[in-house]
Design an enzyme around this catalytic site. Structure first.
Site, PDB file in Angstrom:
ATOM      1  N   TRP A 133       0.926  -1.265   0.183  1.00  0.00           N
ATOM      2  CA  TRP A 133       0.073  -0.004   0.123  1.00  0.00           C
ATOM      3  C   TRP A 133       0.878   1.244   0.251  1.00  0.00           C
ATOM      4  O   TRP A 133       0.187   2.365  -0.129  1.00  0.00           O
ATOM      5  CB  TRP A 133      -0.851  -0.071   1.252  1.00  0.00           C
ATOM      6  CG  TRP A 133       0.081  -0.325   2.527  1.00  0.00           C
ATOM      7  CD1 TRP A 133       0.098  -1.467   3.084  1.00  0.00           C
ATOM      8  CD2 TRP A 133       0.427   0.590   3.197  1.00  0.00           C
ATOM      9  NE1 TRP A 133       0.965  -1.487   4.253  1.00  0.00           N
ATOM     10  CE2 TRP A 133       1.288  -0.202   4.300  1.00  0.00           C
ATOM     11  CE3 TRP A 133       0.968   2.183   3.247  1.00  0.00           C
ATOM     12  CZ2 TRP A 133       2.030   0.517   5.298  1.00  0.00           C
ATOM     13  CZ3 TRP A 133       1.790   2.658   4.255  1.00  0.00           C
ATOM     14  CH2 TRP A 133       2.283   1.693   5.049  1.00  0.00           C
ATOM     15  N   ASN A 134       2.037   1.218   0.459  1.00  0.00           N
ATOM     16  CA  ASN A 134       2.754   2.582   0.452  1.00  0.00           C
ATOM     17  C   ASN A 134       3.076   3.292  -0.697  1.00  0.00           C
ATOM     18  O   ASN A 134       3.230   4.449  -0.719  1.00  0.00           O
ATOM     19  CB  ASN A 134       4.258   2.293   1.335  1.00  0.00           C
ATOM     20  CG  ASN A 134       5.149   1.250   0.761  1.00  0.00           C
ATOM     21  OD1 ASN A 134       4.647   0.516  -0.116  1.00  0.00           O
ATOM     22  ND2 ASN A 134       6.304   1.174   1.505  1.00  0.00           N
ATOM     23  N   PRO A 192      -3.291  -5.844  -5.908  1.00  0.00           N
ATOM     24  CA  PRO A 192      -2.973  -4.753  -5.129  1.00  0.00           C
ATOM     25  C   PRO A 192      -3.128  -4.986  -3.729  1.00  0.00           C
ATOM     26  O   PRO A 192      -3.907  -5.755  -3.216  1.00  0.00           O
ATOM     27  CB  PRO A 192      -3.615  -3.705  -5.827  1.00  0.00           C
ATOM     28  CG  PRO A 192      -5.004  -4.332  -6.167  1.00  0.00           C
ATOM     29  CD  PRO A 192      -4.486  -5.712  -6.492  1.00  0.00           C
ATOM     30  N   ALA A 193      -2.459  -4.217  -2.907  1.00  0.00           N
ATOM     31  CA  ALA A 193      -3.071  -4.056  -1.412  1.00  0.00           C
ATOM     32  C   ALA A 193      -4.386  -3.729  -1.176  1.00  0.00           C
ATOM     33  O   ALA A 193      -4.936  -2.779  -1.857  1.00  0.00           O
ATOM     34  CB  ALA A 193      -2.039  -2.903  -0.699  1.00  0.00           C
ATOM     35  N   GLY A 206       6.535  -6.405  -0.461  1.00  0.00           N
ATOM     36  CA  GLY A 206       5.983  -6.329   0.763  1.00  0.00           C
ATOM     37  C   GLY A 206       6.883  -6.690   1.945  1.00  0.00           C
ATOM     38  O   GLY A 206       8.066  -6.522   1.739  1.00  0.00           O
ATOM     39  N   SER A 207       6.314  -7.184   2.973  1.00  0.00           N
ATOM     40  CA  SER A 207       7.346  -7.561   4.195  1.00  0.00           C
ATOM     41  C   SER A 207       7.866  -8.782   3.854  1.00  0.00           C
ATOM     42  O   SER A 207       7.707  -9.759   3.064  1.00  0.00           O
ATOM     43  CB  SER A 207       6.459  -7.568   5.244  1.00  0.00           C
ATOM     44  OG  SER A 207       5.539  -8.700   5.260  1.00  0.00           O
ATOM     45  N   GLU A 217      10.835  -8.003  -3.389  1.00  0.00           N
ATOM     46  CA  GLU A 217      11.308  -6.590  -2.856  1.00  0.00           C
ATOM     47  C   GLU A 217      10.749  -6.683  -1.401  1.00  0.00           C
ATOM     48  O   GLU A 217       9.652  -6.243  -1.507  1.00  0.00           O
ATOM     49  CB  GLU A 217      10.818  -5.624  -3.918  1.00  0.00           C
ATOM     50  CG  GLU A 217      11.364  -5.540  -5.053  1.00  0.00           C
ATOM     51  CD  GLU A 217      12.804  -5.146  -5.455  1.00  0.00           C
ATOM     52  OE1 GLU A 217      13.566  -4.616  -4.520  1.00  0.00           O
ATOM     53  OE2 GLU A 217      13.331  -5.340  -6.451  1.00  0.00           O
ATOM     54  N   CYS A 263      10.003   1.491   2.242  1.00  0.00           N
ATOM     55  CA  CYS A 263      11.015   0.500   2.374  1.00  0.00           C
ATOM     56  C   CYS A 263      12.601   0.889   2.567  1.00  0.00           C
ATOM     57  O   CYS A 263      13.343   0.299   3.175  1.00  0.00           O
ATOM     58  CB  CYS A 263      10.871  -0.741   1.364  1.00  0.00           C
ATOM     59  SG  CYS A 263      11.269   0.021  -0.171  1.00  0.00           S
ATOM     60  N   GLU A 276      11.555  -2.358  11.264  1.00  0.00           N
ATOM     61  CA  GLU A 276      11.164  -1.350  10.485  1.00  0.00           C
ATOM     62  C   GLU A 276      10.223  -0.360  11.268  1.00  0.00           C
ATOM     63  O   GLU A 276       9.116  -0.840  11.749  1.00  0.00           O
ATOM     64  CB  GLU A 276      10.510  -1.696   9.288  1.00  0.00           C
ATOM     65  CG  GLU A 276      11.183  -2.033   8.203  1.00  0.00           C
ATOM     66  CD  GLU A 276      10.582  -2.544   6.776  1.00  0.00           C
ATOM     67  OE1 GLU A 276       9.617  -3.325   6.843  1.00  0.00           O
ATOM     68  OE2 GLU A 276      10.909  -1.884   5.863  1.00  0.00           O
TER      69      GLU A 276
END
Ligand code: NAP
Length: 485
Positions: free
Chosen positions: A155-156, A180-181, A233-234, A255, A289, A387
């Site tokens: 989402w960022n 997508p998120a 994402g995470s 990523e 990120c 993070e």
């Protein structure tokens, strides 16, 4: 060129095989600045994911059969449509994600630049003719699009994290399905509206908004027709999805999360260092990120750095994304606020000191966090290890180059790193030894379509952008032709 308003770009159904597909089941998308409901969006289920993969599979042959120039021209038309509508796209993004409109428009331009760049790469890519290994044979290596690709994005960066994947896939001759998120599906769907209008063929890009990430993720990673899965994402979720891909030996790009150090050496130009630190930290309210997570400052300049940061943070303007002149907006949701507060409290309990900020700006709303400066942070605190993803600057001290390097590298992550120095010998030494995929030296803004974006260690596998990005969506085939005299 189609000219849109936010309203005409607001799509709420899944986009499969060139058609808008509604569903009875829907999920809500809210504006994080004020909690207002923006839309009820189609909640794609695993059956729709399979349908999207079938559409991508059907579209693959005709898309691969196009010449590189034909693909590049369609991609450039999409790029131009996005740029022509950047204001409306930016306003829509700001509403669902919270970032200032000017920053959102900047993301639209940045995201579109990958489509332009990879349109060029589609035409430039080539294989290799090999040295003759036998008199009666000729051999060459051909590079081909890998096939149907699937993607899951965060989402960022609701636009750019999608275009950075879709553009190289299309350039390589692949088709793609994207989830997508859940928090930001509207920017993704608006991109589909423009892709359809400029004539990207049916089934080449398919978009699956969904609140059922786990179930959709299973289909996207395990479906036998999928040859490549790409994720942003995470790290935690990335590891699970990569494991799922292993059953079908699918090619993956990951990523993932970071824990970027920003080292300020005692020989740094402090004006430049502070300016670049602020740019790298407060973009998107710290929710990137490659955001700075740990600021490492030489102990001889710590007071000076603290004083300068206090003055700079007092100037930052926080507010809703549609207000002129703001530096950052709300955090994405309550969980993000809770995490920031927890990390901060744990640090304070262990001896860190809050020099400014440190709280929610209740007068603006529950998701606005004050620009925060914390000092006397140590490497064992959770705030140094996780993070932060919030507008909190956490300062640690060091007293030698060796210690700075040891602290900076003491993390399983290796996405971005930054340092400031004016000594060219130090610059060369530290650049060699920092463990990260991207490094900014006296520079806090490091991402561009020309650059290879990617991490080392647990921050990921593969790169996006640059001349290397296309290969992530290609396979090589060595061809040997015999029968020569
Ligand atoms: P996240 O929780 O990993 O979610 C990312 C995406 O994965 C979302 O679409 C999410 O769906 C989906 N997802 C979550 N759990 C899943 C599962 N079990 N199976 C399949 N899909 C699943 O990460 P986030 O909090 O949204 O994003 C922030 C993270 O992304 C940070 O760690 C950040 O560093 C990283 N990031 C990395 C880069 C990079 O280029 N390296 C760029 C941007 C962000 P829902 O939306 O439904 O939850």
């Amino acid at each position: 060129m189609p000219q849109h308003t936010v309203r005409s770009l607001l799509k709420v159904d899944a986009f499969i095989d060139g058609n808008w597909i509604p569903s009875e089941q829907r999920f809500s998308v809210y504006n994080p600045a004020n909690g207002e409901l923006i839309a009820e969006v189609c909640d794609a289920d695993p059956a729709l994911a399979e349908r999207a993969i079938d559409a991508a599979y059907k579209a693959l042959g005709p898309w691969q059969a196009k010449t590189a120039k034909e693909r590049a021209e369609l991609m450039r038309a999409w790029y131009q449509a996005i740029v022509a509508n950047k204001q409306a796209l930016g306003e829509l993004m700001s509403r669902e994600q919270g970032k200032p409109i000017a920053e959102a428009v900047g993301e639209i331009e940045y995201g579109a630049s990958f489509i332009d760049w990879f349109a060029g790469e589609a035409e430039r890519h080539h294989g290799e003719v090999l040295a003759r290994s036998a008199a009666d044979k000729r051999s060459w290596i051909s590079k081909q699009g890998i096939g149907v690709c699937t993607a899951i994005t965060p989402w960022n960066f609701p636009n750019a994290m999608i275009t950075r994947k879709v553009a190289p896939a299309l350039a390589a001759g692949c088709t793609i399905v994207v989830k997508p998120a859940q928090l930001t599906p509207l920017s993704a769907l608006a991109l589909m509206q423009l892709a359809a209008e400029v004539g990207i063929p049916q089934g080449v890009i398919n978009m699956l908004p969904s609140s059922q990430a786990k179930a959709i993720g299973k289909v996207l990673t395990e479906h036998p027709r999928v040859r490549k899965f790409t994720f942003t994402g995470s790290t935690e979720v990335g590891k699970q999805l990569m494991a799922q891909c292993s059953s079908g030996m699918k090619k993956v790009s990951m990523e993932l999360g970071g824990n970027a150090p920003f080292i300020i050496f005692d020989d740094a130009d402090l004006d430049l260092a502070i300016e670049q630190l602020l740019a790298a930290k407060f973009r998107n309210a710290g929710q990137t990120c490659i955001s700075v997570n740990r600021v490492l400052v030489h102990d001889s300049i710590i007071s000076e750095v603290e004083q300068r940061l206090l003055r700079a943070l007092a100037e930052l303007q926080v507010g809703p994304g549609d207000k002129e002149g703001i530096d950052y907006g709300p955090l994405i949701n309550q969980a993000a606020i809770d995490k920031a507060q927890k990390l901060q409290q744990q640090a304070v309990d262990a001896g860190a000191k809050v020099l400014c900020g440190g709280d929610v700006l209740h007068q603006l709303g529950p998701l606005f966090y004050a620009p925060t400066l914390i000092t006397a942070v140590t490497p064992t605190m959770a705030i140094s290890q996780e993070e932060i993803f919030a507008p909190i600057l956490a300062l640690q001290q060091f007293n030698s180059e060796a210690e700075a390097l040891e602290l900076a590298n003491a993390t399983p992550f290796g996405l971005a790193g930054y340092f400031c120095s004016s000594d060219y010998r130090r610059i060369a030494r530290v650049a060699e030894q920092l463990q990260c995929g991207m490094l900014g030296i006296n520079a806090g803004a490091i991402s561009h379509a020309y650059n290879a974006f990617g991490g080392v260690k647990e921050s990921g596998i593969g790169v996006e952008g640059s001349s290397l990005g296309l290969a992530e969506y290609q396979v090589t085939k060595t061809i040997t032709l015999g029968g020569f005299e």
